[in-house]
Design an enzyme around this catalytic site. Sequence first.
Site, PDB file in Angstrom:
ATOM      1  N   TYR A   1      -8.678   3.385  -2.474  1.00  0.00           N
ATOM      2  CA  TYR A   1      -7.368   3.600  -2.729  1.00  0.00           C
ATOM      3  C   TYR A   1      -6.630   4.590  -1.551  1.00  0.00           C
ATOM      4  O   TYR A   1      -5.582   4.167  -1.264  1.00  0.00           O
ATOM      5  CB  TYR A   1      -7.145   4.513  -4.111  1.00  0.00           C
ATOM      6  CG  TYR A   1      -6.028   5.067  -4.508  1.00  0.00           C
ATOM      7  CD1 TYR A   1      -5.095   3.976  -4.947  1.00  0.00           C
ATOM      8  CD2 TYR A   1      -5.644   6.282  -5.070  1.00  0.00           C
ATOM      9  CE1 TYR A   1      -3.750   4.016  -5.428  1.00  0.00           C
ATOM     10  CE2 TYR A   1      -4.381   6.459  -5.712  1.00  0.00           C
ATOM     11  CZ  TYR A   1      -3.457   5.691  -5.723  1.00  0.00           C
ATOM     12  OH  TYR A   1      -2.195   5.866  -6.315  1.00  0.00           O
TER      13      TYR A   1
ATOM     14  N   GLU B   1      -0.486   1.650   3.889  1.00  0.00           N
ATOM     15  CA  GLU B   1       1.072   1.596   3.370  1.00  0.00           C
ATOM     16  C   GLU B   1       1.911   2.436   4.335  1.00  0.00           C
ATOM     17  O   GLU B   1       2.972   2.246   4.786  1.00  0.00           O
ATOM     18  CB  GLU B   1       1.118   1.989   2.016  1.00  0.00           C
ATOM     19  CG  GLU B   1       0.787   0.901   1.138  1.00  0.00           C
ATOM     20  CD  GLU B   1       0.968   1.401  -0.490  1.00  0.00           C
ATOM     21  OE1 GLU B   1       1.617   2.285  -0.587  1.00  0.00           O
ATOM     22  OE2 GLU B   1       0.240   0.920  -1.264  1.00  0.00           O
TER      23      GLU B   1
END
Length: 93
Positions: free
Chosen positions: A15, A22
């Site tokens: 994660y 991103e």
Amino acid sequence: SYSHPSRYTLFIVLYPMGVTGELLTIYAALPHVRRTGLYSVTLPNKFNISFDYYTVLILVMISYIPIFPQLYFHMLCQRRKVLTTTDDSKKNE
């Protein structure tokens, strides 16, 4: 029903890696967006509005500061809940 522990453990590393990816991608795109005006709308136009995609991307990056920890700790709590339940059900068998 038994849930595989790695399903609730791999996110601990994956994660943050995904979020980092991103953010780096957005950061790398910022100069291009600024230079080209990509997806931006400037005045004057018939709707009398403006929209700056560059600013939106900056705001999205900043929004990760308060949102990421909330989501991450929620996942940790869910992990604890599921693995505790799994451990309890194993003991009862």
